[in-house]
Design a protein around this motif. Structure first.
Motif, PDB file in Angstrom:
ATOM      1  N   ASP A  16       0.836  -1.210   0.000  1.00 50.65           N
ATOM      2  CA  ASP A  16       0.000   0.000   0.000  1.00 50.65           C
ATOM      3  C   ASP A  16       0.867   1.255   0.000  1.00 50.65           C
ATOM      4  O   ASP A  16       0.594   2.226  -0.728  1.00 50.65           O
ATOM      5  CB  ASP A  16      -0.923  -0.003   1.223  1.00 50.65           C
ATOM      6  N   ASN A  17       1.917   1.244   0.832  1.00 49.98           N
ATOM      7  CA  ASN A  17       2.811   2.413   0.885  1.00 49.98           C
ATOM      8  C   ASN A  17       3.501   2.633  -0.455  1.00 49.98           C
ATOM      9  O   ASN A  17       3.696   3.776  -0.898  1.00 49.98           O
ATOM     10  CB  ASN A  17       3.851   2.233   1.983  1.00 49.98           C
ATOM     11  N   LEU A  18       3.889   1.525  -1.099  1.00 46.96           N
ATOM     12  CA  LEU A  18       4.566   1.649  -2.400  1.00 46.96           C
ATOM     13  C   LEU A  18       3.629   2.259  -3.442  1.00 46.96           C
ATOM     14  O   LEU A  18       4.044   3.129  -4.225  1.00 46.96           O
ATOM     15  CB  LEU A  18       5.050   0.268  -2.855  1.00 46.96           C
ATOM     16  N   ILE A  19       2.363   1.823  -3.469  1.00 54.22           N
ATOM     17  CA  ILE A  19       1.403   2.365  -4.444  1.00 54.22           C
ATOM     18  C   ILE A  19       1.154   3.840  -4.166  1.00 54.22           C
ATOM     19  O   ILE A  19       1.076   4.659  -5.087  1.00 54.22           O
ATOM     20  CB  ILE A  19       0.088   1.565  -4.392  1.00 54.22           C
ATOM     21  N   TYR A  20       1.042   4.212  -2.877  1.00 51.85           N
ATOM     22  CA  TYR A  20       0.859   5.631  -2.535  1.00 51.85           C
ATOM     23  C   TYR A  20       2.067   6.463  -2.976  1.00 51.85           C
ATOM     24  O   TYR A  20       1.930   7.543  -3.559  1.00 51.85           O
ATOM     25  CB  TYR A  20       0.639   5.750  -1.026  1.00 51.85           C
ATOM     26  N   HIS A  21       3.277   5.914  -2.685  1.00 52.13           N
ATOM     27  CA  HIS A  21       4.500   6.619  -3.103  1.00 52.13           C
ATOM     28  C   HIS A  21       4.582   6.716  -4.620  1.00 52.13           C
ATOM     29  O   HIS A  21       5.045   7.725  -5.174  1.00 52.13           O
ATOM     30  CB  HIS A  21       5.707   5.875  -2.543  1.00 52.13           C
ATOM     31  N   LEU A  22       4.079   5.691  -5.312  1.00 53.95           N
ATOM     32  CA  LEU A  22       4.099   5.699  -6.779  1.00 53.95           C
ATOM     33  C   LEU A  22       3.192   6.812  -7.323  1.00 53.95           C
ATOM     34  O   LEU A  22       3.548   7.495  -8.297  1.00 53.95           O
ATOM     35  CB  LEU A  22       3.642   4.334  -7.306  1.00 53.95           C
ATOM     36  N   GLN A  23       2.024   7.006  -6.714  1.00 60.59           N
ATOM     37  CA  GLN A  23       1.129   8.076  -7.162  1.00 60.59           C
ATOM     38  C   GLN A  23       1.795   9.447  -7.020  1.00 60.59           C
ATOM     39  O   GLN A  23       1.707  10.299  -7.912  1.00 60.59           O
ATOM     40  CB  GLN A  23      -0.178   8.045  -6.354  1.00 60.59           C
ATOM     41  N   ASN A  24       2.467   9.645  -5.869  1.00 64.00           N
ATOM     42  CA  ASN A  24       3.179  10.919  -5.672  1.00 64.00           C
ATOM     43  C   ASN A  24       4.287  11.095  -6.695  1.00 64.00           C
ATOM     44  O   ASN A  24       4.525  12.199  -7.200  1.00 64.00           O
ATOM     45  CB  ASN A  24       3.754  10.987  -4.263  1.00 64.00           C
ATOM     46  N   SER A  25       5.001  10.013  -7.006  1.00 66.50           N
ATOM     47  CA  SER A  25       6.088  10.101  -7.984  1.00 66.50           C
ATOM     48  C   SER A  25       5.543  10.447  -9.365  1.00 66.50           C
ATOM     49  O   SER A  25       6.151  11.213 -10.113  1.00 66.50           O
ATOM     50  CB  SER A  25       6.857   8.775  -8.029  1.00 66.50           C
ATOM     51  N   LYS A  26       4.362   9.874  -9.721  1.00 69.63           N
ATOM     52  CA  LYS A  26       3.767  10.189 -11.030  1.00 69.63           C
ATOM     53  C   LYS A  26       3.380  11.665 -11.101  1.00 69.63           C
ATOM     54  O   LYS A  26       3.611  12.329 -12.123  1.00 69.63           O
ATOM     55  CB  LYS A  26       2.545   9.303 -11.256  1.00 69.63           C
ATOM     56  N   LEU A  27       2.786  12.191 -10.023  1.00 65.01           N
ATOM     57  CA  LEU A  27       2.436  13.617 -10.011  1.00 65.01           C
ATOM     58  C   LEU A  27       3.678  14.492 -10.126  1.00 65.01           C
ATOM     59  O   LEU A  27       3.694  15.489 -10.852  1.00 65.01           O
ATOM     60  CB  LEU A  27       1.672  13.951  -8.726  1.00 65.01           C
ATOM     61  N   SER A  28       4.730  14.083  -9.378  1.00 66.29           N
ATOM     62  CA  SER A  28       5.974  14.860  -9.446  1.00 66.29           C
ATOM     63  C   SER A  28       6.569  14.822 -10.840  1.00 66.29           C
ATOM     64  O   SER A  28       7.064  15.832 -11.344  1.00 66.29           O
ATOM     65  CB  SER A  28       6.975  14.315  -8.424  1.00 66.29           C
ATOM     66  N   ALA A  29       6.499  13.659 -11.493  1.00 65.37           N
ATOM     67  CA  ALA A  29       7.037  13.542 -12.856  1.00 65.37           C
ATOM     68  C   ALA A  29       6.262  14.440 -13.820  1.00 65.37           C
ATOM     69  O   ALA A  29       6.855  15.080 -14.701  1.00 65.37           O
ATOM     70  CB  ALA A  29       6.984  12.086 -13.303  1.00 65.37           C
ATOM     71  N   LYS A  30       4.923  14.479 -13.694  1.00 64.15           N
ATOM     72  CA  LYS A  30       4.130  15.355 -14.566  1.00 64.15           C
ATOM     73  C   LYS A  30       4.501  16.821 -14.368  1.00 64.15           C
ATOM     74  O   LYS A  30       4.607  17.583 -15.314  1.00 64.15           O
ATOM     75  CB  LYS A  30       2.641  15.147 -14.281  1.00 64.15           C
ATOM     76  N   GLU A  31       4.685  17.205 -13.089  1.00 63.50           N
ATOM     77  CA  GLU A  31       5.064  18.599 -12.826  1.00 63.50           C
ATOM     78  C   GLU A  31       6.408  18.929 -13.449  1.00 63.50           C
ATOM     79  O   GLU A  31       6.591  19.993 -14.050  1.00 63.50           O
ATOM     80  CB  GLU A  31       5.108  18.837 -11.316  1.00 63.50           C
ATOM     81  N   LYS A  32       7.355  18.003 -13.309  1.00 67.06           N
ATOM     82  CA  LYS A  32       8.688  18.269 -13.864  1.00 67.06           C
ATOM     83  C   LYS A  32       8.650  18.288 -15.384  1.00 67.06           C
ATOM     84  O   LYS A  32       9.390  19.052 -16.022  1.00 67.06           O
ATOM     85  CB  LYS A  32       9.674  17.224 -13.356  1.00 67.06           C
ATOM     86  N   LEU A  33       7.796  17.456 -16.001  1.00 69.08           N
ATOM     87  CA  LEU A  33       7.664  17.504 -17.466  1.00 69.08           C
ATOM     88  C   LEU A  33       7.100  18.858 -17.905  1.00 69.08           C
ATOM     89  O   LEU A  33       7.528  19.416 -18.924  1.00 69.08           O
ATOM     90  CB  LEU A  33       6.749  16.373 -17.940  1.00 69.08           C
ATOM     91  N   ALA A  34       6.124  19.367 -17.149  1.00 65.99           N
ATOM     92  CA  ALA A  34       5.571  20.685 -17.490  1.00 65.99           C
ATOM     93  C   ALA A  34       6.631  21.769 -17.366  1.00 65.99           C
ATOM     94  O   ALA A  34       6.751  22.654 -18.212  1.00 65.99           O
ATOM     95  CB  ALA A  34       4.377  20.992 -16.583  1.00 65.99           C
ATOM     96  N   ILE A  35       7.435  21.678 -16.260  1.00 68.93           N
ATOM     97  CA  ILE A  35       8.524  22.653 -16.086  1.00 68.93           C
ATOM     98  C   ILE A  35       9.513  22.547 -17.232  1.00 68.93           C
ATOM     99  O   ILE A  35       9.984  23.553 -17.770  1.00 68.93           O
ATOM    100  CB  ILE A  35       9.220  22.419 -14.730  1.00 68.93           C
ATOM    101  N   LEU A  36       9.818  21.306 -17.626  1.00 72.72           N
ATOM    102  CA  LEU A  36      10.782  21.085 -18.718  1.00 72.72           C
ATOM    103  C   LEU A  36      10.287  21.710 -20.016  1.00 72.72           C
ATOM    104  O   LEU A  36      11.053  22.354 -20.739  1.00 72.72           O
ATOM    105  CB  LEU A  36      11.010  19.579 -18.890  1.00 72.72           C
ATOM    106  N   ARG A  37       8.987  21.528 -20.326  1.00 72.58           N
ATOM    107  CA  ARG A  37       8.442  22.122 -21.556  1.00 72.58           C
ATOM    108  C   ARG A  37       8.518  23.653 -21.509  1.00 72.58           C
ATOM    109  O   ARG A  37       8.854  24.297 -22.505  1.00 72.58           O
ATOM    110  CB  ARG A  37       6.998  21.666 -21.758  1.00 72.58           C
ATOM    111  N   ASN A  38       8.211  24.226 -20.347  1.00 74.66           N
ATOM    112  CA  ASN A  38       8.273  25.690 -20.233  1.00 74.66           C
ATOM    113  C   ASN A  38       9.695  26.197 -20.420  1.00 74.66           C
ATOM    114  O   ASN A  38       9.932  27.196 -21.105  1.00 74.66           O
ATOM    115  CB  ASN A  38       7.739  26.132 -18.869  1.00 74.66           C
ATOM    116  N   LYS A  39      10.667  25.495 -19.790  1.00 75.78           N
ATOM    117  CA  LYS A  39      12.066  25.908 -19.937  1.00 75.78           C
ATOM    118  C   LYS A  39      12.518  25.790 -21.383  1.00 75.78           C
ATOM    119  O   LYS A  39      13.251  26.656 -21.888  1.00 75.78           O
ATOM    120  CB  LYS A  39      12.958  25.050 -19.036  1.00 75.78           C
TER     121      LYS A  39
END
Length: 662
Positions: free
Chosen positions: A388-411
């Motif tokens: 359960d903890n791994l799946i929760y951590h995975l969801q946070n990692s996916k959100l973080s990855a999306k944010e960083k992809l958005a930052i990357l596109r803006n840069k």
């Protein structure tokens, strides 16, 4: 675009915080175009104009009192001399413009203290939602250039003396010509052509191998150098031609241009390159953080169904284990009950019935929970909790990855913008060659004519050489790089470039024809001599005005009086505003200088109420006097009136609302 409010705090002679409402709207349904501000000479009228320029353009602002001062020294000069040195000096300009068919308001705020840090002010952009959009602050110079280009600003924020100088020159200065081209939209095709070159070069590098890239880069380098030589040579041709026509005057103008712009171009290029390096480093940092995410649990995002299946199976098996335990406990309890019943005085038949009931009751309770398949995950409680903890951590990692992809596109988009700016920035070496050509032209006109002819032939040769290099680059691409999509883009870009060339020519003619008619109509509307000029033409390169009478004969500008020349310059600005399609405010300092009563009356009654949807007049009591202001009031042309009261003893100015000299 409409200026809604100007706020001055400890700026120049304006001590404390003073607010000037510039909104031409009287109420929701009615508006009058003119905002009238009266003040004596030295009372702060020009300071208001400088405040508007400074708010919009910052260090690039062409303020009247700056001269050769550095930006830091100029900011120090603008601080009110009566305030505490640590107190803030602040300018706010609230304006509204249409963006995506919706009215958008921005409040531009610049603040600084005496001896500002790094010689700069602090810029903030306050939007409709009272937030500070950092992205807009970072690209503000480029953003305001699209709304009100710096080069053209003096054509909308001007004073009477500037109009007089413009009227007396045979041709507008080069910086004004460039600004007029931008205002008429003629530079859009050039910008698109540069973007197409960048796109083609990028596609070539994407699809070529190492050997192909080496060959392509060699051709690109050679072609770039040839294009730079062509641009330099073209500038020389224009400069030498102007020197032959009027050597003394053009030499001084070229010298002024070299002094004012030579160092700035090199500084801007270095700054752009530093910004580009910084953005590249930021992108690398974002990519490194994404690599760290990929080294953690993020790859498990590729198997979400397996994770969900394992989680569901674990919960199912765990629940079945709990059910089995509870069933065993019930059976043990029933066994103790039967043992006790056998000990008390109850008949065996009754005990047997009770035992049968208990067995049936347990079977009926757990009939639906019987496991149909054998357990295979065999996970304990701790393992399921870790899952359960791994799946929760995975969801946070996916959100973080999306944010960083958005930052990357803006840069990456910011880097693309910087690349385009670097691509279009002129090289400092051009100004060295300009100086050398200028010094050579000072010797004699005959030598300048010879140089002009030589350079003109060199220009034709370079045009042939560049065409050959472009064909070589095109042939190399078609023969050696087989990539369908990129090939399509490259082929289409060449066709678009040819179309753009034709488009530029036709657009120039169409715009200028319309501008000629508008300038003539505006001039005749302002002039009381309706038979003086029958036709006005505008040179397609220099934008100089040529006047013709009813018989088609040229009317030399020296035949015009000083007032008529000023009216011609104002008609030129008015015609530009109409043809450009930009709804921009007009601000005029010293609006009626050196005009006789007839011309003054024409401006008051015809030009000021019609010049724009918003006209800011900064006048003394001798320009817009009692007669003129009463005429404007009777025509309901004035929305707001202010009087700038200057106290010579304290050297401070106070803005008084709803008041004028009369």
């Amino acid at each position: 675009m409409i200026f809604l409010e100007l706020v001055l705090q400890n700026f120049g002679p304006y001590s404390g915080k003073q607010v000037i409402n510039l909104n031409p709207k009287i109420d929701e349904e009615n508006s009058h175009p003119i905002i009238l501000l009266g003040g004596m000479n030295g009372g702060g009228k020009t300071t208001l104009m400088d405040a508007i320029r400074l708010a919009l353009y910052g260090a690039r602002a062409q303020c009247s009192t700056r001269g050769n001062l550095s930006y830091s020294d100029f900011l120090n000069q603008c601080v009110n001399n009566k305030i505490d040195p640590v107190a803030d000096t602040r300018i706010e300009l609230l304006f509204e413009h249409i963006e995506n068919d919706k009215p958008i308001k921005y409040r531009v705020v610049r603040s600084w203290v005496k001896n500002p840090k790094d010689g700069k002010d602090t810029l903030g952009i306050l939007g409709d939602s009272d937030t500070w959009p950092d992205a807009l602050v970072n690209i503000w110079d480029e953003y305001i250039e699209n709304l009100l280009p710096l080069g053209i600003s003096n054509l909308f924020l001007f004073d009477g003396e500037q109009v007089k100088e413009l009227a007396e020159q045979e041709t507008p200065p080069p910086v004004v010509v460039d600004a007029i081209r931008g205002l008429l939209g003629l530079e859009l095709a050039d910008r698109l052509a540069v973007d197409l070159d960048i796109l083609v070069n990028r596609k070539l590098k994407e699809v070529g191998n190492s050997k192909d890239l080496a060959n392509l880069e060699e051709i690109e380098t050679r072609l770039t150098q040839q294009q730079e030589d062509y641009q330099t040579t073209e500038e020389k041709v224009e400069i030498l031609k102007n020197q032959v026509e009027e050597l003394e005057q053009k030499q001084q103008e070229a010298f002024d241009k070299f002094i004012s712009e030579g160092g700035k171009i090199a500084a801007e290029r270095n700054q752009l390159e530093l910004q580009q390096d910084t953005k590249t480093a930021e992108i690398e940092q974002v990519r490194q953080s994404m690599c760290e995410l990929a080294a953690d649990v993020l790859p498990l995002a590729l198997i979400p169904n397996l994770l969900n299946q394992a989680q569901a199976q674990g919960e199912k098996e765990f629940r079945h284990q709990q059910i089995q335990i509870s069933k065993d406990l019930l059976i043990e309890r029933d066994q103790r009950l039967l043992t006790w019943l056998n000990q008390v005085e109850i008949s065996p038949i009754e005990v047997e019935k009770i035992q049968s009931f208990l067995i049936q009751d347990v079977d009926s309770l757990y009939a639906k929970t019987i496991q149909t398949e054998a357990p295979w995950l065999l996970a304990d409680d701790e393992t399921l909790s870790q899952l359960d903890n791994l799946i929760y951590h995975l969801q946070n990692s996916k959100l973080s990855a999306k944010e960083k992809l958005a930052i990357l596109r803006n840069k990456e988009e910011e880097i693309h913008t910087l690349e385009r700016q670097v691509q279009t920035a002129a090289a400092p070496e051009d100004y060295t060659k300009l100086r050398q050509a200028l010094e050579a032209a000072q010797n004699q006109v005959v030598e300048a004519k010879a140089n002009y002819e030589t350079i003109r032939r060199r220009l034709a040769e370079l045009e042939t050489i560049i065409a050959k290099s472009k064909r070589e680059l095109s042939d190399y691409t078609v023969e050696n790089i087989k990539h369908k999509n990129s090939e399509h883009i490259i082929t289409s870009a060449a066709k678009v470039q040819n179309t753009l060339k034709i488009f530029r020519e036709k657009l120039t003619l169409r715009k200028l024809n319309k501008l000629e008619e508008e300038v003539k109509n505006c001039f005749l509307y302002l002039l009381h001599k309706s038979d003086l000029v029958h036709r006005i033409t505008i040179d397609t390169k220099t934008f100089s005005l040529l006047l013709y009478d009813l018989n088609g004969k040229p009317v030399p500008k020296h035949r015009l009086s000083a007032g008529e020349k000023q009216l011609l310059a104002i008609a030129f600005l008015w015609g530009l505003a109409k043809v450009s399609g930009h709804r921009l405010p007009v601000a005029i300092d010293t609006p009626l200088g050196r005009l006789d009563s007839s011309h003054r009356s024409n401006l008051v009654e015809r030009y000021f109420p019609s010049a724009s949807h918003q006209v800011i007049l900064l006048s003394t009591d001798t320009e817009i006097g009692k007669k003129e202001v009463e005429t404007l009031r009777e025509n309901e042309a004035i929305a707001r009136e202010y009087l700038l009261k200057y106290d010579s003893s304290t050297r401070q100015t106070t803005v008084v609302e709803n008041q004028y000299f009369w």
